[in-house]
Enzyme design. Sequence first.
Site, PDB file in Angstrom:
ATOM      1  CG  ASP A   7       7.839  12.046   9.430  1.00  0.00           C
ATOM      2  OD1 ASP A   7       7.910  13.158   8.867  1.00  0.00           O
ATOM      3  OD2 ASP A   7       7.890  10.814   8.710  1.00  0.00           O
TER       4      ASP A   7
ATOM      5  CB  VAL B 254       1.804   0.030   4.873  1.00  0.00           C
ATOM      6  CG1 VAL B 254       0.406  -0.363   5.343  1.00  0.00           C
ATOM      7  CG2 VAL B 254       2.345   0.991   5.700  1.00  0.00           C
TER       8      VAL B 254
ATOM      9  CE  LYS C  25       4.348   2.059   8.890  1.00  0.00           C
ATOM     10  NZ  LYS C  25       3.943   3.430   8.725  1.00  0.00           N
TER      11      LYS C  25
ATOM     12  N   GLY D 167       8.814   1.713   7.518  1.00  0.00           N
ATOM     13  CA  GLY D 167       8.768   0.536   6.945  1.00  0.00           C
ATOM     14  C   GLY D 167       7.546   0.587   6.025  1.00  0.00           C
TER      15      GLY D 167
ATOM     16  CG  LEU E 129      -2.200  -0.958   1.217  1.00  0.00           C
ATOM     17  CD1 LEU E 129      -2.833  -0.935   2.591  1.00  0.00           C
ATOM     18  CD2 LEU E 129      -3.023  -0.864   0.146  1.00  0.00           C
ATOM     19  N   GLY E 130       1.893   1.133   0.521  1.00  0.00           N
ATOM     20  CA  GLY E 130       2.853   2.221   0.813  1.00  0.00           C
ATOM     21  C   GLY E 130       4.240   2.146   1.489  1.00  0.00           C
TER      22      GLY E 130
ATOM     23  N   GLY F 294       7.172   3.929   3.823  1.00  0.00           N
ATOM     24  CA  GLY F 294       7.504   5.350   4.666  1.00  0.00           C
ATOM     25  C   GLY F 294       8.916   4.899   5.357  1.00  0.00           C
ATOM     26  CB  ALA F 295      10.625   7.295   7.553  1.00  0.00           C
TER      27      ALA F 295
END
Length: 791
Positions: free
Chosen positions: A626, A519, A532, A517, A511-512, A514-515
């Site tokens: 963040d 998802v 996640k 980890g 799904l995505g 990020g910093a």
Amino acid sequence: MALVPIRLISLVILLHVVAAQQTNGSVPVGASISATPDAKPWLSSSGEFAFGFQQVQGSDNFLLSVWYDKIPNKTIIWFPKGGPIVSTRSKVDLVDRRGLVLSDPQGNEVWSSGRNSSDIVYGYMNDTGNFAIVGRNPPNVWESFKYPADTILPTQVIDIGVEINSKLSKTNFSDGRFQLRLISDGNLVLNIRDLFTGTPDNAYNTSGTNNSTNPGVQLIFGVGGYLYVLKRNGERFNLTRDSLPTGDFYHRTTLDSDGVLTQYYHPKNPTDGASWEIAWFVPEDICINNKSKACGLNSVCILENNRPKCECPEGFSWLDPNITNGGCKPNFTLSCDDGDGGDMFDFNELNDFDWPGSDFVSLNPSDEQTCRNSCLKDCLCAVAIYRDNRCWKKQLPLANGFRDPSYNVKALLKFKKVDGPSGTGGNKSPTGEDKSGTGEDESRSLIFMGAFIVTSVVGVFALIGVIYMYFFQTHKKDGTPLLSKTTVETNLPRFTYQELITATNGFKDELGRGAFGTVYKGVIGTKIVAVKKLETVVQDGQKEFQAEVNTIARTHHKNLVQLLGYCDDGEKRLLIYEYLSNRTLAFYLFEDKRPSWKHRSSIAVGVAKGLTYLHEDCSNQIIHCDIKPQNILLDDYYNAKIADFGLAKLLMINQSKTNTGIRGTKGYVAPEWFRNTTVTTKVDVYSFGVLLLEIISCRKSVVFDDDSEDVSVLTDMAWDCYQEGRLNAFVENDLEALDDSEKLTTFIMVGLWCVQENPSLRPTMKKVIQMLEGGIEVTEPPCPFPFSVKF
Ligand SMILES: *[C@@H]1O[C@H](CO)[C@@H](O)[C@H](O)[C@H]1NC(C)=O
Ligand SMILES: *[C@@H]1O[C@H](CO)[C@@H](O)[C@H](O)[C@H]1NC(C)=O
């Protein structure tokens, strides 16, 4: 969904089921079908699809079409663009060197598959639902799949530039108000189309596949029923995300006449009462997404069973009674001539309805009586909206009408007393406060009924949700406790890594990233979740991990993404969150059409509330570190929910004493991170300030130029525009925001206070909310960067 009237179905079955004579699906040159009730269609070799004429409801007219022939509801899946309706004894011919030609009884050509010089060998109704014409050279002369109507089928491929138009209504096959297109930048968009010229208007939903290096190149409906956008590098962007039923099903995706793109499935061997079921649909709430104007001007959109229900408010009626999502017209004229003074008019009252974006004046403060008087005396004012001692005067046409019970708003709709409310003779007191309303008006009770049904439906779903969550937390499907190892403190379900591999199908659907980890989408029980995988958690510190997970699990707030479970299997550490369908605020803000000001401002307040809770209301203070639009998720109702809170601390476990590394994302990071001073909640206030300015302006705070040097321009720009009073430049002439200029100014001032370089000048988040909501006055902010130390 029945496309054929019930009365016709039995007739049609009688007529066509016996007609399956040619079985190889092929149609010789020179063959033709006449538009009569007993004409035999051309069937595919399996007999599942038919090409021919279907009789139009309640008339002697016919529509040339392709339909499913083996299910009782012979759903039409193709017809020529615009749905030309022809009378009895019209016919369709397969003509050499021409292709399909539809002509009326007089022999005039009504439609054809297009001129083509190639010799035609034969045509065939394929078992995929595609009608194809084969030529000698080139062989591929024509395919119905290349000229879709409102429906696409498995194996169908849609190229850039192809337009899929909705029907005008369930029974009218003319081109409707909505359109699905893969546009040249690779984005798949749903947009309104202008009924007069067919030109595309605002997109109301986009796939976001317009990445310049890897754009979408085709929309593909896979054989198995999965619809996706194929990207240049071969990756897929899945539109069908949830798993489909296994077994023998028909699948189709239709842009319905209400503007909702819906994938349906239907068992091939129907049992009694089998019908089309919905696999998924977008948009989730076509009413709330008020860019879409789902119901047209002067109307009200009420979401009922995920579908828009369009109503004309009291005193208005449909522009075209055939198009009940095409807008309403007032039953009275507002005139500014002498004699049409205020005493000629009165108001109908509607609670919880609003038409954001049609204001021409806002009175602040104003009591209700002042609001009424002002609109009554103003010959241009058609509707006044009263809320919280404020009054917005609106002119016609009213745009983006919707109902929001949480909004606590009262709409005052003008009507001419000689006409009476809705032209039925008014018996209201001069102030319009008499709401005894002796059943004089139907549309109003309809609207209230709609409101009641929506509320009930929401209530029932909420109840089901609660019941489900109870079982989800306590039982497996087979009734054994799902979670034997829940942590004592919070009852937060703990999963094994193996269970999560199963839940996410081997971490397939990303799904995505990020910093903290990556998802993945997963399913636990029947609930869709976001899993996640923490990639950078320090290896020891199991206790701390537990403690931090417990802290996160204890934070419950409607503006925070809820943690549902976790996994702590040796080095494998994962967090399981609720899944939110509407992606991130970044996506919402920076796509081509900006969301409404009303929505943006309520999202800003939502984020502020979530942050305040983290800073002040939960037992252990959490500094997010963040805050940025990529970390704000949107639920089905576009409520903001902050993600990734608590993780910053989690990742600094055992590093706290030595850590000087900067957490956060360039462009949103407070200057004190660079100065070795203590990090406080004020770092979040700074990031929130940047975010707020982004929400106000729909501009990104950071622009990366070619040398990947990032230039933070938004705060400068905000300050310049604010100082010079050029708010219109900052919001790029967003009229809705400019109409609400007081709130706009307040929001910008709050943003400028939040991005002060000196942390002690920044307000607390609690104060930010009070300022945003108008509870306390906002003073003039000083220049945010007095030392000009830019970064
Ligand atoms: C016809 O259907 C078959 C599968 O049934 C498929 O392989 C073929 O590509 C189809 N042809 C066209 C022109 O759609
Ligand atoms: C479909 O609606 C349009 C616009 O109202 C109208 O002109 C047309 O006659 C309708 N067609 C049918 C078959 O009802």
